[in-house]
Motif scaffolding. Sequence first.
Motif, short mmCIF file in Angstrom:
data_model
loop_
_atom_site.label_atom_id
_atom_site.label_comp_id
_atom_site.label_asym_id
_atom_site.label_seq_id
_atom_site.Cartn_x
_atom_site.Cartn_y
_atom_site.Cartn_z
N LYS A 147 6.12 -4.53 11.50
CA LYS A 147 6.27 -6.12 10.85
C LYS A 147 6.10 -6.11 9.44
CE LYS A 147 5.76 -8.39 14.47
NZ LYS A 147 6.80 -7.68 15.68
N ILE A 148 5.70 -4.82 8.75
CA ILE A 148 5.60 -4.44 7.33
C ILE A 148 7.01 -3.81 6.91
CG2 ILE A 148 4.53 -3.42 5.52
CD1 ILE A 148 2.12 -3.64 7.45
N LEU A 149 7.59 -4.22 5.70
CA LEU A 149 8.61 -3.82 5.13
C LEU A 149 8.36 -2.44 4.83
CD1 LEU A 149 11.73 -4.06 4.28
CD2 LEU A 149 10.89 -4.93 2.26
N SER A 150 9.12 -1.37 4.95
CA SER A 150 8.68 0.09 4.69
C SER A 150 9.67 0.84 4.00
CB SER A 150 8.34 0.85 5.92
OG SER A 150 7.38 0.28 6.66
N MET A 172 0.99 -1.18 -0.02
CA MET A 172 -0.12 0.05 -0.21
C MET A 172 0.79 1.14 0.06
SD MET A 172 -3.13 0.62 2.45
CE MET A 172 -2.83 2.07 3.63
N ILE A 173 0.69 2.28 -0.64
CA ILE A 173 1.14 3.39 -0.87
C ILE A 173 0.52 4.58 -0.19
CG2 ILE A 173 2.04 5.29 -2.36
CD1 ILE A 173 2.62 3.23 -4.38
N ASN A 174 1.24 5.20 0.84
CA ASN A 174 0.79 6.34 1.40
C ASN A 174 1.45 7.71 1.00
OD1 ASN A 174 -1.19 4.91 3.10
ND2 ASN A 174 0.09 4.32 4.51
N PHE A 175 0.57 8.62 0.49
CA PHE A 175 1.40 9.80 0.18
C PHE A 175 1.07 10.96 1.25
CE2 PHE A 175 0.62 8.18 -3.88
CZ PHE A 175 1.93 8.02 -4.39
N ILE A 176 2.00 11.70 1.93
CA ILE A 176 2.06 12.38 3.14
C ILE A 176 2.19 13.95 2.53
CG2 ILE A 176 2.56 12.92 5.45
CD1 ILE A 176 1.33 10.26 5.00
N TYR A 177 1.48 14.78 2.66
CA TYR A 177 1.49 16.18 2.13
C TYR A 177 1.20 16.90 3.29
CZ TYR A 177 0.87 14.04 -2.54
OH TYR A 177 1.05 13.55 -3.76
N LEU A 183 14.70 -2.48 11.69
CA LEU A 183 15.14 -3.55 10.76
C LEU A 183 14.03 -3.63 9.43
CD1 LEU A 183 15.64 -6.07 13.61
CD2 LEU A 183 17.36 -4.94 11.87
N THR A 184 12.98 -2.85 9.51
CA THR A 184 11.87 -3.22 8.32
C THR A 184 11.89 -1.74 7.60
OG1 THR A 184 10.27 -2.59 9.72
CG2 THR A 184 10.66 -4.94 9.38
N LEU A 185 12.60 -0.90 7.94
CA LEU A 185 12.63 0.47 7.16
C LEU A 185 13.93 0.57 6.56
CD1 LEU A 185 11.30 3.36 6.92
CD2 LEU A 185 12.70 3.84 8.96
N GLU A 186 13.44 1.17 5.06
CA GLU A 186 14.65 1.60 4.20
C GLU A 186 14.33 3.02 3.87
OE1 GLU A 186 17.15 -0.06 0.63
OE2 GLU A 186 15.76 -1.34 1.67
N LYS A 220 5.30 7.40 13.51
CA LYS A 220 4.41 6.74 14.22
C LYS A 220 3.66 5.63 13.34
CE LYS A 220 -0.04 7.66 16.93
NZ LYS A 220 -0.65 6.60 16.24
N MET A 221 3.60 6.08 12.04
CA MET A 221 2.68 5.02 11.25
C MET A 221 3.98 3.82 10.96
SD MET A 221 1.25 7.22 8.29
CE MET A 221 1.08 5.97 7.12
N ILE A 222 5.11 4.05 10.91
CA ILE A 222 6.02 3.02 10.79
C ILE A 222 6.15 2.18 12.20
CG2 ILE A 222 8.55 2.72 10.25
CD1 ILE A 222 8.44 4.76 8.38
N ALA A 223 6.04 2.95 13.29
CA ALA A 223 6.47 2.12 14.75
C ALA A 223 5.11 1.14 14.79
CB ALA A 223 6.48 3.16 15.73
N ASP A 224 3.89 1.74 14.47
CA ASP A 224 2.76 0.91 14.58
C ASP A 224 2.75 -0.49 13.79
OD1 ASP A 224 1.65 2.65 16.49
OD2 ASP A 224 0.39 3.64 14.86
#
Length: 73
Positions: free
Chosen positions: A26-29, A1-6, A55-58, A19-23
């Motif tokens: 388990k999902i590769l971001s 899923m793609i989320n655009f933040i403006y 570990l799941t963020l790039e 906050k979104m990534i921390a929640d």
Amino acid sequence: MINFIYGRTASAKLEHISKMIADDNKILSFLIVPEQFSVHSERHMLRALPPSAQLTLEVLNFSRLYDRVCREY
């Protein structure tokens, strides 16, 4: 899923993304940022996220995104 933040400057976009990534740690971001903002974003994510979420963020700028896609395919 793609989320655009403006948002405008100083509108807490990076905190919202953290906050979104921390929640969903388990999902590769992939966080795609402009070239000049990549180091700042990486530094912020190191401070804001727990080690398990890192570990799941790039964090990718557009050049790194191109390299990542070419390596993958």
